[in-house]
Design a protein around this motif. Sequence first.
Motif, PDB file in Angstrom:
ATOM      1  N   SER A 157    -117.655  27.351 -18.417  1.00  0.00           N
ATOM      2  CA  SER A 157    -118.559  27.060 -19.533  1.00  0.00           C
ATOM      3  C   SER A 157    -119.770  26.289 -19.019  1.00  0.00           C
ATOM      4  CB  SER A 157    -117.828  26.211 -20.570  1.00  0.00           C
ATOM      5  OG  SER A 157    -117.569  24.936 -20.025  1.00  0.00           O
ATOM      6  N   MET A 198    -118.906  22.808 -17.770  1.00  0.00           N
ATOM      7  CA  MET A 198    -118.158  22.871 -16.507  1.00  0.00           C
ATOM      8  C   MET A 198    -119.085  23.192 -15.337  1.00  0.00           C
ATOM      9  SD  MET A 198    -114.977  22.317 -16.655  1.00  0.00           S
ATOM     10  CE  MET A 198    -113.397  22.778 -17.271  1.00  0.00           C
ATOM     11  N   ASP A 253    -124.347  20.981 -25.559  1.00  0.00           N
ATOM     12  CA  ASP A 253    -124.071  20.412 -26.874  1.00  0.00           C
ATOM     13  C   ASP A 253    -123.758  18.928 -26.763  1.00  0.00           C
ATOM     14  OD1 ASP A 253    -124.295  22.381 -28.927  1.00  0.00           O
ATOM     15  OD2 ASP A 253    -122.752  23.478 -27.848  1.00  0.00           O
ATOM     16  N   VAL A 254    -123.938  18.201 -27.866  1.00  0.00           N
ATOM     17  CA  VAL A 254    -123.805  16.741 -27.799  1.00  0.00           C
ATOM     18  C   VAL A 254    -122.452  16.253 -27.314  1.00  0.00           C
ATOM     19  CG1 VAL A 254    -125.616  15.902 -29.311  1.00  0.00           C
ATOM     20  CG2 VAL A 254    -123.434  16.602 -30.297  1.00  0.00           C
ATOM     21  N   THR A 255    -121.364  16.908 -27.704  1.00  0.00           N
ATOM     22  CA  THR A 255    -120.058  16.392 -27.247  1.00  0.00           C
ATOM     23  C   THR A 255    -119.900  16.597 -25.740  1.00  0.00           C
ATOM     24  OG1 THR A 255    -118.851  18.449 -27.699  1.00  0.00           O
ATOM     25  CG2 THR A 255    -118.957  16.845 -29.483  1.00  0.00           C
ATOM     26  N   ILE A 256    -120.486  17.679 -25.233  1.00  0.00           N
ATOM     27  CA  ILE A 256    -120.429  17.933 -23.791  1.00  0.00           C
ATOM     28  C   ILE A 256    -121.425  17.013 -23.066  1.00  0.00           C
ATOM     29  CG2 ILE A 256    -120.587  19.719 -21.995  1.00  0.00           C
ATOM     30  CD1 ILE A 256    -118.397  20.224 -24.117  1.00  0.00           C
ATOM     31  N   GLN A 257    -122.573  16.810 -23.690  1.00  0.00           N
ATOM     32  CA  GLN A 257    -123.553  15.874 -23.139  1.00  0.00           C
ATOM     33  C   GLN A 257    -122.932  14.489 -22.950  1.00  0.00           C
ATOM     34  OE1 GLN A 257    -127.846  15.533 -24.345  1.00  0.00           O
ATOM     35  NE2 GLN A 257    -127.100  13.784 -25.493  1.00  0.00           N
ATOM     36  N   ALA A 258    -122.151  14.054 -23.951  1.00  0.00           N
ATOM     37  CA  ALA A 258    -121.504  12.746 -23.864  1.00  0.00           C
ATOM     38  C   ALA A 258    -120.554  12.705 -22.665  1.00  0.00           C
ATOM     39  CB  ALA A 258    -120.753  12.437 -25.162  1.00  0.00           C
ATOM     40  N   GLN A 259    -119.836  13.805 -22.427  1.00  0.00           N
ATOM     41  CA  GLN A 259    -118.942  13.860 -21.263  1.00  0.00           C
ATOM     42  C   GLN A 259    -119.735  13.715 -19.964  1.00  0.00           C
ATOM     43  OE1 GLN A 259    -116.987  17.686 -21.456  1.00  0.00           O
ATOM     44  NE2 GLN A 259    -115.782  17.190 -23.274  1.00  0.00           N
ATOM     45  N   ASP A 293    -121.196  10.214 -19.367  1.00  0.00           N
ATOM     46  CA  ASP A 293    -120.084   9.373 -18.944  1.00  0.00           C
ATOM     47  C   ASP A 293    -119.784   9.570 -17.462  1.00  0.00           C
ATOM     48  OD1 ASP A 293    -119.019   7.805 -20.981  1.00  0.00           O
ATOM     49  OD2 ASP A 293    -117.006   8.509 -20.460  1.00  0.00           O
ATOM     50  N   GLY A 344    -132.441   8.900 -26.659  1.00  0.00           N
ATOM     51  CA  GLY A 344    -131.080   8.397 -26.810  1.00  0.00           C
ATOM     52  C   GLY A 344    -130.356   8.394 -25.473  1.00  0.00           C
ATOM     53  N   VAL A 345    -130.490   9.482 -24.739  1.00  0.00           N
ATOM     54  CA  VAL A 345    -129.869   9.570 -23.416  1.00  0.00           C
ATOM     55  C   VAL A 345    -130.405   8.458 -22.518  1.00  0.00           C
ATOM     56  CG1 VAL A 345    -129.722  10.971 -21.319  1.00  0.00           C
ATOM     57  CG2 VAL A 345    -129.412  12.044 -23.554  1.00  0.00           C
ATOM     58  N   GLN A 366    -128.971   5.134 -23.140  1.00  0.00           N
ATOM     59  CA  GLN A 366    -127.592   5.035 -22.712  1.00  0.00           C
ATOM     60  C   GLN A 366    -127.450   4.800 -21.220  1.00  0.00           C
ATOM     61  OE1 GLN A 366    -124.581   8.200 -23.327  1.00  0.00           O
ATOM     62  NE2 GLN A 366    -125.150   7.964 -25.441  1.00  0.00           N
ATOM     63  N   SER A 372    -120.889  11.005 -30.431  1.00  0.00           N
ATOM     64  CA  SER A 372    -121.493  11.562 -29.206  1.00  0.00           C
ATOM     65  C   SER A 372    -122.997  11.417 -29.178  1.00  0.00           C
ATOM     66  CB  SER A 372    -121.213  13.064 -29.094  1.00  0.00           C
ATOM     67  OG  SER A 372    -119.858  13.322 -29.146  1.00  0.00           O
ATOM     68  N   PRO A 430    -126.366  10.066 -28.718  1.00  0.00           N
ATOM     69  CA  PRO A 430    -126.915   8.847 -28.136  1.00  0.00           C
ATOM     70  C   PRO A 430    -127.993   8.275 -29.047  1.00  0.00           C
ATOM     71  CG  PRO A 430    -127.598  10.789 -26.872  1.00  0.00           C
ATOM     72  CD  PRO A 430    -126.832  11.286 -28.045  1.00  0.00           C
ATOM     73  N   LEU A 431    -127.938   6.978 -29.290  1.00  0.00           N
ATOM     74  CA  LEU A 431    -128.919   6.348 -30.171  1.00  0.00           C
ATOM     75  C   LEU A 431    -130.066   5.777 -29.359  1.00  0.00           C
ATOM     76  CD1 LEU A 431    -126.456   4.434 -32.505  1.00  0.00           C
ATOM     77  CD2 LEU A 431    -127.550   6.636 -32.895  1.00  0.00           C
ATOM     78  N   PRO A 432    -131.295   5.931 -29.868  1.00  0.00           N
ATOM     79  CA  PRO A 432    -132.434   5.402 -29.113  1.00  0.00           C
ATOM     80  C   PRO A 432    -132.519   3.889 -29.256  1.00  0.00           C
ATOM     81  CG  PRO A 432    -133.192   6.472 -31.114  1.00  0.00           C
ATOM     82  CD  PRO A 432    -131.706   6.633 -31.078  1.00  0.00           C
TER      83      PRO A 432
END
Lengths: 330, 324
Positions: A158, A161, A188-194, A197, A218-219, A222, B252, B254-256
């Motif tokens: 995917s 991956m 996608d956001v859930t994969i972006q979060a992975q 991390d 946002g990224v 973080q 998930s 991200p907040l700015p």
Amino acid sequence: MSETLLEINDLAVSFSTQGGEVQAVRGVSFAVAPGETVAIVGESGCGKSVTAQSIMRLVPEPPGRIKHGSIHLNGKDLAALSDKQMRSVRGKQIGMIFQDPMTSLNPTLTVGDQLTEGILTHENISKSEAEKKAVELLNLVGIANPQERLKLYPHQFSGGMRQRIMIAMALMCKPSLLIADEPTTALDVTIQAQIIDLFKEIQEKTGVAIIIITHDLGVVAQIADRINVMYAGEIVESGTVKEIFYKPQHPYTRGLLTSVPRLDGDRSQPLIPIAGTPPDLFSPPEGCAFTSRCKYAMEVCRAYDPAVTHLSDRHFTKCWLQDERAEKPF
Amino acid sequence: MPNKLVEVKNLKKHFAVGRGKVLKAVNDISFDVYEGETLGLVGESGCGKSTTGRTIIRLYEATEGEVFFNGENVHKISGKKIKDFNRKMQMIFQDPYASLNPRMKVEDIIAEGMDIHGIYKGEKRRERVFELLETVGLNKEHATRFPHEFSGGQRQRIGIARALAVDPEFIIADEPISALDVSIQAQVVNLLKELQKEHGLTYLFIAHDLSMVKHISDRIGVMYLGAMMELADSEDLYAEPLHPYTKALLSSIPLPDPDIEESRERIILSGDVPSPISPPSGCPFRTRCPEAMETCAVKNPEWLEARPNHFVACHLYDPNLHKE
Ligand SMILES: Nc1ncnc2c1ncn2[C@@H]1O[C@H](COP(=O)(O)OP(=O)(O)O)[C@@H](O)[C@H]1O
Ligand SMILES: Nc1ncnc2c1ncn2[C@@H]1O[C@H](COP(=O)(O)OP(=O)(O)O)[C@@H](O)[C@H]1O
Ligand SMILES: [Mg+2]
Ligand SMILES: [Mg+2]
């Protein structure tokens, strides 16, 4: 931090095209310390990717040309290296990750073959040792059942991956710098979060410095320690994450921040966009390139390039509002 | 209660994908869109958002289920009414590059629908085009130009002018800002909001950027693997998400804001979205759900009103399941 890993000085890059000379990067300077994360943000076309390509000496020449400036890695001038030496720098000292992993993976080879081949070109070890290392790398980037997965081809993974595999490749020879150009934009956001991390985890484990290019504030909030805000080929403001988010001084930076809605924000408040569009880089305007879109533009902005003003030891901006004679609008 | 402009009832859209396999792109979803509201539709790529929009506007035939527009079954409309329906419901697409015919002048692109429907003829046509250009923040000098002469944000404005040209009531905006820079996204979103106020428009706003969806939507539906997982007022959805998927999705983003990010606990989902060709049994989300129970593999959760006007498809909120 006095130590410097990467130092870029007054870099300028142009492309010659049918329409004329595109001044993609116009005098960019910044440094990266070991282990830190520096973000480059700005609208599309402002020169982020070309800056990254210049560091890796991957600007296509022609049509591209580095007009002036220098790039030093660990004190070594990259421009002075032969192509062969530079290739070794790219494998061993700088790792690269792009938005679309498919462009940098070979679709005809299994992931295992690509990883071991890569390891073998840079390290003098046996094939079975290289295979063992490939398994370790996949483990490091959080891919389960690495022995099995090594036998698969890139298209059998995917998007998320594949990006992990790209990260594994980039980390192959324990580089001291990782350059990631929009690494999560296609995810996608859930994969972006992975993946974000994963970057943090890897940085903790290996101490690698990261330059991340992204348009997602946002990224940036973080992951970054420091931020360079680019506009029309220049860095118009630079500072720590907190300085940029909580004390932005350049009207462009402020505009980027007020354009994005907040999840905890008030829906009845309209967003405050930046008017207009970026100037074209064939003939960047005299003076400050942001003038035509700037709410606070003054006469002087049109005519003269603003000087750099330092606001703290790491925070600077290039804007006439910093001049002591200017009225302060915010 | 405002009038229901669109009613989607048990809608399914399945695609045959060869070797007898079926891809269940949209699998039994129901929701209403009220007159004058913006209903946001979110979810990760491939979850069926575009297919839902396209089936509502009849670009696709429904496999099963119904869509009513102003009380009329859209998949059964015939004769002269089709034209009327085609006028009242318009779509704005994601890609401002692919969705405009490169060989047509801007004025002809905008007026195409007017010509088809025989409204605003002759002198009126030109006047109307100029008026629309102004409405979307362009000007009449742009009328005689071609799409390639415009930036992404400007092309999206042309797409909006084209949709508005035939005086629609309902606009399906499928990721209308995803291809644009943030600064330009805000321009387009503000424009859509203003137009809604002025013309009393109703929107189905499809997007994957949840912060932007929350900003623009009155209510939000969350989709996963062809199914609707949760639907609520946008404030409620963010303040009190019920479905474990919605919770993960929200956490998930991200907040700015670096101070918040420093201390934020997030739910990181493991793995990827399963294939819609062989979805899991029971609840489609159960393979990634941190709260999955045995029932979830066996039984598809029902669509429940767990709180007033707050719907969810999750066994955690099924009163019958927790009675014993
Ligand atoms: N190979 C190339 N040939 C011509 N122009 C280029 C090339 N690569 C980049 N440019 C131009 O340089 C400018 C900066 O591009 P880039 O660095 O890719 O922007 P971004 O900030 O979106 O990454 C743009 O105007 C782009 O069109
Ligand atoms: N015309 C089609 N034929 C076959 N499969 C399709 C077609 N259109 C969409 N799909 C599939 O249906 C699923 C839902 O797609 P889509 O509605 O485009 O999702 P979204 O808009 O949420 O990203 C995806 O798995 C997609 O590959
Ligand atoms: Mg780029
Ligand atoms: Mg879609």
